[in-house]
Design a protein around this motif. Sequence first.
Motif: not given
Length: 287
Positions: A86-90, A114-117, A282-284
């Motif tokens: 979670a801390a690494s955004a995974r 984003f989901r692929r990454d 990612a969105a920006m």
Amino acid sequence: MMNLRHLAVFHAVARLGSLSRAGQELHVTQPALSRELRAFEQRLGVRLFDRHPRGMRLTEPGRLLAGYADRLFAIEAEASAAMSAAASARRGRLAIGASNTVGTYVLPAILASFRRDQPEVDIALHVDNTQHVAEGVADMRYLVGFIEGPLHVDGLTAALFRTDVIVPVVAAALPDGRTHADLPLLLREPGSGTRELIDERIATTPMAQAPVMEFSNTEALKQAVIHGGGVAWLPRIAITGELERGQLRIFGAQSLQITRELRLITRRNAYLPPVAEAFIDAAMRGV
């Protein structure tokens, strides 16, 4: 209550079979471990090990406790790994609110990328009108929101996400002689950001007196226009195909077109988990 430090010492000795090896793993001296084990046994009222010259052997109560300790520390290791992810955004859950244009025509490609990454992230996208999306971010139903109209909810911050143009369109087959004055208006429902912008633009024109038909989503509104139901303002991004195929045509003067800001909103000064920060980035960037 059971002392978890003592339980960790017991678990290490039970796994490794000796005080010396457990001491090396835990970076504790053998006499200190021996004292902790005895204190633990006294607290529990049972003997956990039989001491032998060649090592430590579990007693029956010790074997029973070792089974529980194995499960407990396996869960602890899993929890630690989950927090690291979670801390690494995974890993995490991402609840997003988006108004119609962004949720239908902009975000799907961004979310797919984003989901692929980040394949372990659970994503929920809720599409609603601007007012409801802003309220959902304010009351923490959504971590991130995207709106296409004025922001009327306190406690939120907004950043420019994209710009968009709304154009008045009619069915391509509609006779050229028709004017705005004799065409019904096809509009989104009150609370829609698009509706608010259009109401402001036509407030001082004869069009404000035209009969109105309301729709709760852009696709239904577009189909009504295609079938000759009247004039509607639609996002250009939503009608590219229909314009190219000759189903719709832009109607009226360029002055009736509206340029608007699509904005990303979050709660002011709120903590955003790494997964939300990664998605916003990612969105920006548009990927």
